[in-house]
Each structure stands twice: as C-alpha cells, then as structure tokens.
Design an enzyme around this catalytic site. Structure first.
Site, PDB file in Angstrom:
ATOM      1  N   ASN A 204       1.068   0.680   6.388  1.00 51.63           N
ATOM      2  CA  ASN A 204       0.001  -0.024   5.671  1.00 51.63           C
ATOM      3  C   ASN A 204      -0.391  -1.308   6.392  1.00 51.63           C
ATOM      4  OD1 ASN A 204       1.815   1.224   3.034  1.00 51.63           O
ATOM      5  ND2 ASN A 204      -0.311   1.803   3.308  1.00 51.63           N
TER       6      ASN A 204
ATOM      7  N   PHE B 277      -4.882   0.302  -6.619  1.00 49.53           N
ATOM      8  CA  PHE B 277      -5.633   0.224  -5.369  1.00 49.53           C
ATOM      9  C   PHE B 277      -4.658  -0.224  -4.270  1.00 49.53           C
ATOM     10  CE2 PHE B 277      -9.878   1.775  -6.066  1.00 49.53           C
ATOM     11  CZ  PHE B 277      -9.714   2.184  -7.370  1.00 49.53           C
ATOM     12  N   ASN B 278      -4.869  -1.282  -3.525  1.00 51.13           N
ATOM     13  CA  ASN B 278      -3.950  -1.582  -2.408  1.00 51.13           C
ATOM     14  C   ASN B 278      -3.082  -2.794  -2.705  1.00 51.13           C
ATOM     15  OD1 ASN B 278      -6.251   0.038  -1.284  1.00 51.13           O
ATOM     16  ND2 ASN B 278      -5.019  -0.129   0.561  1.00 51.13           N
TER      17      ASN B 278
ATOM     18  N   ARG C  30      -8.191   6.651  11.673  1.00 47.76           N
ATOM     19  CA  ARG C  30      -6.993   7.373  11.237  1.00 47.76           C
ATOM     20  C   ARG C  30      -7.432   8.544  10.372  1.00 47.76           C
ATOM     21  NH1 ARG C  30      -2.636   4.007   7.774  1.00 47.76           N
ATOM     22  NH2 ARG C  30      -4.364   3.987   6.278  1.00 47.76           N
TER      23      ARG C  30
ATOM     24  N   SER D 137      -2.064   6.361  -8.302  1.00 48.62           N
ATOM     25  CA  SER D 137      -2.705   5.742  -7.148  1.00 48.62           C
ATOM     26  C   SER D 137      -4.187   6.061  -7.130  1.00 48.62           C
ATOM     27  CB  SER D 137      -2.061   6.284  -5.874  1.00 48.62           C
ATOM     28  OG  SER D 137      -2.830   5.936  -4.744  1.00 48.62           O
ATOM     29  N   ALA D 138      -4.964   5.129  -6.588  1.00 51.50           N
ATOM     30  CA  ALA D 138      -6.390   5.367  -6.397  1.00 51.50           C
ATOM     31  C   ALA D 138      -6.623   6.523  -5.428  1.00 51.50           C
ATOM     32  CB  ALA D 138      -7.063   4.109  -5.866  1.00 51.50           C
TER      33      ALA D 138
ATOM     34  N   ASN E 127      14.554   3.595  -0.230  1.00 48.77           N
ATOM     35  CA  ASN E 127      13.620   2.712   0.473  1.00 48.77           C
ATOM     36  C   ASN E 127      13.676   1.321  -0.161  1.00 48.77           C
ATOM     37  OD1 ASN E 127      11.670   1.817   2.234  1.00 48.77           O
ATOM     38  ND2 ASN E 127       9.954   2.745   1.146  1.00 48.77           N
TER      39      ASN E 127
ATOM     40  N   TYR F  73       9.347  -2.192  -3.544  1.00 49.24           N
ATOM     41  CA  TYR F  73       8.360  -3.274  -3.368  1.00 49.24           C
ATOM     42  C   TYR F  73       7.625  -3.575  -4.680  1.00 49.24           C
ATOM     43  CZ  TYR F  73       3.930  -5.433  -1.941  1.00 49.24           C
ATOM     44  OH  TYR F  73       2.823  -6.224  -1.843  1.00 49.24           O
TER      45      TYR F  73
ATOM     46  N   TYR G 150       0.882  13.800  -0.597  1.00 47.88           N
ATOM     47  CA  TYR G 150       1.328  12.635  -1.377  1.00 47.88           C
ATOM     48  C   TYR G 150       0.369  12.380  -2.547  1.00 47.88           C
ATOM     49  CZ  TYR G 150       1.061   7.767  -2.736  1.00 47.88           C
ATOM     50  OH  TYR G 150       0.934   6.635  -3.483  1.00 47.88           O
TER      51      TYR G 150
ATOM     52  N   LEU H 182      16.633  10.513  -8.887  1.00 46.61           N
ATOM     53  CA  LEU H 182      16.101  11.201 -10.076  1.00 46.61           C
ATOM     54  C   LEU H 182      15.772  12.666  -9.807  1.00 46.61           C
ATOM     55  CD1 LEU H 182      13.738   8.395 -11.235  1.00 46.61           C
ATOM     56  CD2 LEU H 182      15.205   9.609 -12.840  1.00 46.61           C
TER      57      LEU H 182
ATOM     58  N   LYS I 202       0.746  12.683  -6.979  1.00 46.06           N
ATOM     59  CA  LYS I 202       0.312  11.738  -8.021  1.00 46.06           C
ATOM     60  C   LYS I 202      -0.629  12.445  -9.009  1.00 46.06           C
ATOM     61  CE  LYS I 202       2.372   7.992  -6.519  1.00 46.06           C
ATOM     62  NZ  LYS I 202       3.533   7.472  -7.265  1.00 46.06           N
TER      63      LYS I 202
HETATM   64  C1  UD1 Z   1      -2.680   4.076   1.999  1.00 44.44           C
HETATM   65  C2  UD1 Z   1      -2.660   5.538   1.729  1.00 44.44           C
HETATM   66  C3  UD1 Z   1      -2.806   5.761   0.247  1.00 44.44           C
HETATM   67  C4  UD1 Z   1      -1.664   5.082  -0.468  1.00 44.44           C
HETATM   68  C5  UD1 Z   1      -1.629   3.618  -0.092  1.00 44.44           C
HETATM   69  C6  UD1 Z   1      -0.341   3.028  -0.620  1.00 44.44           C
HETATM   70  C7  UD1 Z   1      -3.474   6.597   3.777  1.00 44.44           C
HETATM   71  C8  UD1 Z   1      -4.582   7.374   4.398  1.00 44.44           C
HETATM   72  N1  UD1 Z   1      -3.678   6.201   2.498  1.00 44.44           N
HETATM   73  O1  UD1 Z   1      -3.948   3.552   1.542  1.00 44.44           O
HETATM   74  O2  UD1 Z   1      -2.809   7.132  -0.045  1.00 44.44           O
HETATM   75  O3  UD1 Z   1      -1.804   5.193  -1.855  1.00 44.44           O
HETATM   76  O4  UD1 Z   1      -1.636   3.446   1.319  1.00 44.44           O
HETATM   77  O5  UD1 Z   1      -0.247   1.695  -0.323  1.00 44.44           O
HETATM   78  O6  UD1 Z   1      -2.448   6.343   4.379  1.00 44.44           O
HETATM   79  N2  UD1 Z   1      -5.397  -0.081   8.828  1.00 44.44           N
HETATM   80  C9  UD1 Z   1      -5.547  -0.434  10.144  1.00 44.44           C
HETATM   81  N3  UD1 Z   1      -4.420  -0.545  10.926  1.00 44.44           N
HETATM   82  C10 UD1 Z   1      -3.156  -0.312  10.448  1.00 44.44           C
HETATM   83  C11 UD1 Z   1      -3.019   0.061   9.091  1.00 44.44           C
HETATM   84  C12 UD1 Z   1      -4.164   0.176   8.307  1.00 44.44           C
HETATM   85  O7  UD1 Z   1      -6.664  -0.668  10.624  1.00 44.44           O
HETATM   86  O8  UD1 Z   1      -2.176  -0.404  11.213  1.00 44.44           O
HETATM   87  C13 UD1 Z   1      -6.610   0.005   7.977  1.00 44.44           C
HETATM   88  C14 UD1 Z   1      -6.855   1.372   7.372  1.00 44.44           C
HETATM   89  O9  UD1 Z   1      -7.612   2.180   8.232  1.00 44.44           O
HETATM   90  C15 UD1 Z   1      -7.592   0.991   6.077  1.00 44.44           C
HETATM   91  C16 UD1 Z   1      -6.980  -0.357   5.699  1.00 44.44           C
HETATM   92  O10 UD1 Z   1      -6.416  -0.881   6.891  1.00 44.44           O
HETATM   93  O11 UD1 Z   1      -8.970   0.804   6.329  1.00 44.44           O
HETATM   94  C17 UD1 Z   1      -5.887  -0.243   4.649  1.00 44.44           C
HETATM   95  O12 UD1 Z   1      -4.928   0.711   5.097  1.00 44.44           O
HETATM   96  P1  UD1 Z   1      -3.546   0.954   4.295  1.00 44.44           P
HETATM   97  O13 UD1 Z   1      -2.889  -0.348   4.056  1.00 44.44           O
HETATM   98  O14 UD1 Z   1      -2.771   1.981   5.050  1.00 44.44           O
HETATM   99  O15 UD1 Z   1      -4.020   1.498   2.885  1.00 44.44           O
HETATM  100  P2  UD1 Z   1      -4.895   2.795   2.518  1.00 44.44           P
HETATM  101  O16 UD1 Z   1      -5.179   3.624   3.672  1.00 44.44           O
HETATM  102  O17 UD1 Z   1      -6.053   2.307   1.708  1.00 44.44           O
END
Ligand code: UD1
Length: 344
Positions: free
Chosen positions: A203, A182-183, A298, A129-130, A37, A13, A153, A61, A157
């Site tokens: 995610n 970040f995201n 979560r 990663s953050a 993936n 991605y 994980y 790798l 990092k």
């Molecule tokens: C997650 C990982 C992080 C990783 C990043 C990679 C976890 C705890 N953290 O970050 O280590 O570097 O992805 O992209 O998995 N949410 C919902 N419903 C969902 C999915 C997510 O409410 O079905 C919320 C989560 O609670 C969060 C936000 O959406 O508040 C973002 O979530 P996500 O996209 O999974 O990212 P991170 O948790 O920040």
C-alpha cells in the site's frame, strides 16, 4: 454495566486502533488474534495507551480444530457483540492463492458467527472494503452502487457480506453492519501503534513512510497517465483513528436501533487525493525527501475512487475529521519512532 465486545484481529493495524477506541469508550474487550500479521507488543501498547486490560485468546479463527475452544471462550466472555477484522488482505497474494483466501476469510467469519450465536450475542460489525464496488462505479460511490470485486481478496469481502445478509434474513435477531473502508492510513497520535506490514508494503502510505525513513530507495508511482488531475490514481484516504471511531459509532447504532437487520456503510472522507498529492503532503509533514519515479500501472487498479460518506453521518452521526496533513504527520511520527515497526 460494562459493554463487552469481541474484537477479532484486534492486534492488527486497524484492529489495534479499534481496540483503543473501544477501551477508551469504557468497553471490555476479548481480542482474538493469531499474530499472523501482528504481534503481542501491539497488544501491550494498546493497553498502555488506553490504560486498560484486554482479555486475549491466541487462535486462528479458520482452524476447525480450534472452533470449539473459540466458541467456549466467547461464550464465557458474555459479549454483547463483535467487531470482525481478522483476515488475509493482500490482493496480489489472493490472486496466487485464492483457495487459501476463501478458506481463511470465509471460515473465520463463519466460526465467529457460530460463537456469537452460542453466546446469544447477535450483533456484528464486519470489516469490509470499498473494494467490493469493483471498477465500474462512478465516484463518489454510494452504498447502493453496483458490487463487483475484481480479485479473490475483494470477493471474500463480498461473499462474507452476502453470507451475513442471508444470516440476518433468516434470523431477525441479528444486527449487522458491513463497514466498507476506503483507504485507512495514519497512526495513533501517540506514535506508539501503527501499520507494520510484513515484507515489502503493498500500500502507498507504508511504502512512502519507509522511503522517508530511508528503508527503501524510492517510490514507484503506479501509472502517470490516468484520466485524473495529475495523471496518478486518486483515493479516499481516511485516518485510522477516524475509522476506529466509526466502529464505535456503528456498534452503538446497532445497540440502539431495534431492527436494522444488515446495513452497508461506507467509511471514507468523501474526498480524493492523488498519489502525487499524497507524496507532497508527506514531504511537508516529514521534512524528508520522497524520491519517486513514474512506473507502469498496477494490474487491477482503478483511476479514481472516493466515498459518498453521507450515510455514515446520517445513521451514526459520525464523520471523518482528520486532514491529510494529520494522516501524514501521524504516519511519520509512528514510522520515525519505530523505523522497524514493532521489530517483529
Ligand atoms: C488496496 C487494494 C484494496 C484493499 C486496500 C487495503 C489493490 C489493487 N487494492 O487499495 O483491494 O482493500 O489496498 O488497504 O491492491 N500506489 C503507488 N505506488 C505504490 C503503492 C500504491 O503508486 O507503491 C498507488 C496505487 O496505484 C493507488 C494508490 O497509490 O493509486 C493507493 O494504493 P494502495 O495504498 O495500494 O490502495 P488501493 O489500491 O486503493
């Protein structure tokens, strides 16, 4: 002379968008990927978007039996450096299979370092990663905040960052940038490449996109009682094309600066959006309903994290430019044109 860069995980991605950015900047690429993936179709589309050819090695790798072949291929490619994105990245899976996460992520980094040393190309941009900041930091989080990842994980990092710091300390010829994402969300504006997760997305954005396109019934919002403006988690979403440009800026910085050693740099926008704000923005961009329900928190999630993004701008002259609207519109363009992703 054409600059030549190795991109590990270049079909994935983030890697696919990084590859497009580097090709469009005129660099020649050797992509190393095992398609665990990702898939060949992604590579084909990268070439089509950038109108350029990629050299490719299909290899894991982390497989010691392939280390020699990888080194040989990298050496023959004569790169100036590499962007290392290959690795496992699912938090939940890393809790269940920590040994596999440490083995794959750490070995992959070490194999690449050895290959770059053999090629005399001691310049590396690492996809960190953050998540290395853990859950105690106050946002906006700057690079000097305390580190403390909360799952295997995140620790891979963190450990790789630490290894790279030791390597650069021992040999000042190394120039390394640990980019703390970040995201990353969104997709290339063409709608041809984007995020295509295996199975049920972990995610937020890919999950919302699959609800919007009708592949899933509703979104579960993990936690409605956080101490945030609407009770849902706040994150710093960054458009993947901005992130990709950040890699180019980091590579150019490492090439330009005489002795940066190792730098740790956040790539974020500096502003946070809640889950419900992201849902609302996606609804507007897609014109689709996004049914959701508030579910329990979560495990391992923090209430709020967003970047202090000043250092990237100061060092690289880079900053994120795309809005949450563009992140949603581009995710939607990709998802609606490719409802089954690459059809893997
Ligand atoms: C997650 C990982 C992080 C990783 C990043 C990679 C976890 C705890 N953290 O970050 O280590 O570097 O992805 O992209 O998995 N949410 C919902 N419903 C969902 C999915 C997510 O409410 O079905 C919320 C989560 O609670 C969060 C936000 O959406 O508040 C973002 O979530 P996500 O996209 O999974 O990212 P991170 O948790 O920040």
């Amino acid at each position: 002379m054409t600059d030549r860069i190795v991109v590990t995980g270049g079909a994935g991605y983030i890697g696919s968008h990084v590859s497009v950015s580097l090709l469009e900047a005129g660099k020649a690429l050797l992509v190393i990927d095992d398609f665990s993936n990702s898939c060949p179709e992604a590579l084909r589309r990268i070439e089509e978007i950038a109108n350029a050819k990629i050299e490719f090695l299909k290899a894991d790798l982390a497989n010691p039996a392939l280390a020699e072949k990888i080194t040989e291929t990298v050496r023959r490619f004569r790169p100036s450096g590499a962007v290392h994105l290959a690795g496992l990245k699912a938090v939940g899976e890393s809790v269940e299979e920590p040994a596999r996460y440490y083995r794959v992520n750490l070995n992959s980094a070490l194999t690449l370092v050895a290959a770059l040393e053999a090629a005399g190309a001691k310049r590396l941009v690492f996809s960190s990663s953050a998540t290395v900041y853990g859950d105690r930091s106050q946002s906006p989080v700057s690079e000097s905040a305390a580190l403390g990842p909360t799952n295997p994980y995140g620790r891979t990092k963190f450990f790789i960052e630490e290894m790279l710091r030791d390597i650069a300390r021992a040999d000042p010829e190394w120039k390394i940038a640990n980019l703390r994402y970040f995201n990353p969300v969104g997709a290339h504006a063409s709608g041809r490449i984007g995020e295509d997760p295996n199975g049920v997305p972990n995610n937020l954005f890919p999950f919302i996109a699959q609800v919007a396109v009708g592949r899933r019934d509703k979104l579960k919002v993990f936690g409605g009682d956080y101490p945030t403006r609407d009770g849902t988690g706040v994150r710093d979403y960054i458009h993947v094309s901005d992130l990709a440009r950040g890699h180019l800026a980091a590579l150019d910085y490492l090439a330009r600066e005489k002795s940066p050693g190792v730098i740790d740099v956040n790539l974020g926008t500096g502003r946070g959006y809640s889950v419900l704000e992201a849902v609302a923005a996606f609804k507007r961009a897609s014109n689709r309903d996004i049914p959701y329900e508030i579910a329990p928190r979560r495990d391992g999630d923090v209430a709020e994290i967003y970047a202090d993004a000043a250092l990237a701008e100061r060092l690289f002259g880079w900053k994120a430019e795309k809005s949450i609207e563009e992140m949603c519109a581009d995710t939607w363009r990709w998802q609606s044109a490719n409802p089954d992703g690459y059809g893997r």
